[in-house]
Design an enzyme around this catalytic site. Structure first.
Site, short mmCIF file in Angstrom:
data_model
loop_
_atom_site.label_atom_id
_atom_site.label_comp_id
_atom_site.label_asym_id
_atom_site.label_seq_id
_atom_site.Cartn_x
_atom_site.Cartn_y
_atom_site.Cartn_z
N LYS A 138 0.87 -1.18 0.00
CA LYS A 138 0.00 0.00 0.00
C LYS A 138 0.91 1.23 0.00
CE LYS A 138 -4.01 0.26 1.05
NZ LYS A 138 -5.15 0.66 0.20
N ASP A 140 -4.73 -16.68 1.62
CA ASP A 140 -5.95 -17.42 1.97
C ASP A 140 -7.01 -17.24 0.90
OD1 ASP A 140 -5.05 -18.54 4.26
OD2 ASP A 140 -6.57 -17.66 5.58
#
Ligand code: NAD
Length: 372
Positions: A193, A254
């Site tokens: 980010k 995930d």
């Protein structure tokens, strides 16, 4: 003469023992074909606690450090829920990761054609999917200091964690991603980010520097982590290798693994170092291979667990640590063949097809391997 490789088998707890049996047979198969493996086995997790009073004995840790490959089943279970936190089965896993400095966690998300229906996404979105997430595993916000919860008075409390990365930490994990990409689709997407975090800006700048200096032949793109989360659902096949930090990697890996639909199918590798960031002068690099699922106490001892995630983890070991990429490809093909023959364990069974047990599934893969 090829080097002898040391393999340490740590089945762990519950289904860990069951899913490791087929891997042991595969190891014997490759040894009979001339592979030079020195194999040992030890206890870890709750099983180690029961035997030694600690979930990771010093001698086991020493053996793991000396091994070329640690094959881990899974640890944990309600039996050890009341054990002191430091000796819980899961603590053994964290200690192994830390002590072996396993800084690069590789999580492939591969969709087998025969299991296309297991994904919750449309078949055309995931058909042929083969991507790799490389997650930094030893740094970032999970380890950064300062951390803690403090009392500011008047009923106000403050929780702090620190996201921190240094140049060597970024370089070593990015290097793993670039090297992997060269053996696959030659594309790396680096994710952070950088728009709102200084650590993200540093990450991006350092990945660019390394790319310029050593990996110009690999296509490099950058994407904010929130955008990666979206593209993984909309167009996952646009990725090849994604490299990201510990926190974003936790979430994105995930998400990516669930594109494939089944926990019992998902392997992982964690690569470390013996000398601070790279293989040592003898080429030794610490490495641990394990399925991403847990010890599934609910089905333990019933021959119901799917061993394919563990078998595919061993396939990764063949490729990344044992210098046997052809054998890895053959083993992955054998798994595909078995699935195409509709041989399935309970968790991936097609409607109307009687599932096979753990050991029968392992034997089917071995048989298919003998014929590929
Ligand atoms: P789990 O992954 O063990 O099980 C979740 C569900 O998936 C269960 O219904 C289980 O039966 C099923 N499942 C898991 N693996 C399967 C397989 N190979 N084949 C078929 N079905 C499978 O997660 P959990 O129930 O949350 O955790 C159980 C224990 O495992 C806990 O003690 C947890 O801390 C531990 N755990 C260990 C690891 C590890 O060792 N790496 C990872 C996750 C959880």
């Amino acid at each position: 003469m090829s080097k002898t490789h040391n393999i340490l088998i740590l089945p762990g707890d519950n289904i860990g023992h069951e899913v490791m049996e087929p891997v042991k047979k595969l190891i014997t198969y490759f040894k009979n074909k001339g592979a030079r493996f020195e194999v040992s086995e030890d206890v870890v997790g709750g099983t180690a606690y029961d035997k030694h009073g600690v979930s990771l004995h010093d001698s086991t840790l020493a053996a793991a450090k000396a091994a070329d490959v640690v094959m881990l089943g899974a640890v944990g279970g309600p039996k050890w829920d009341k054990v002191d936190y430091a000796q819980r089965p899961e603590a053994a896993l964290l200690k192994l990761r830390k002590e072996l400095d396993l800084f690069a966690n590789l999580r492939p998300a591969i969709v087998f054609d025969a299991l296309l229906d297991a994904s919750t996404l449309k078949p055309e979105v995931v058909k042929g999917l083969d991507i790799m997430i490389v997650r930094e595993l030893c740094g970032g916000v999970y380890f950064g200091e300062p951390r803690g919860i403090s009392d500011l008075g008047n009923g106000v409390r403050k929780g702090v964690n620190t996201q921190v990365y240094t140049t060597p930490e970024i370089h070593r994990v990015a290097r793993v991603a670039f090297e992997l990409a060269r053996k696959r689709g030659n594309k790396v997407c680096s994710s952070e980010k950088a728009n709102v975090m200084e650590s993200g800006r540093l990450w991006r700048e350092e990945v660019i520097k390394l790319h310029e200096a050593e990996y110009k032949d690999v296509e490099l793109t950058h994407m904010y982590a929130d955008a990666v989360a979206m593209v993984l659902l909309r167009n996952p096949k646009s990725f090849d290798v994604i490299v990201t930090d510990n926190l974003f990697g936790d979430i994105l890996s995930d998400e990516a693994s669930m594109l494939t639909g089944s926990l019992g199918m998902l392997p992982s590798a964690s690569l470390g170092s013996s000398s601070g960031g790279a293989p040592d002068k003898n080429g030794k690099q610490n490495a641990m291979y394990e399925p991403i699922h847990g010890s599934a106490p609910d089905i333990a001892g019933q021959d119901k667990a799917n061993p394919l995630a563990t078998i595919l983890s061993f396939a990764m070991a063949l490729k990344y640590s044992l210098g046997m990429p052809k054998e890895c490809a053959a083993l992955e093909r054998a798994v595909s063949k078995v699935l195409e023959q509709n041989i399935r364990t309970m968790d991936i069974a097609a409607a109307g097809v009687k599932p096979v047990g753990t050991q029968a599934m392992g034997d089917a893969v071995l048989k298919a391997l003998q014929n590929v």
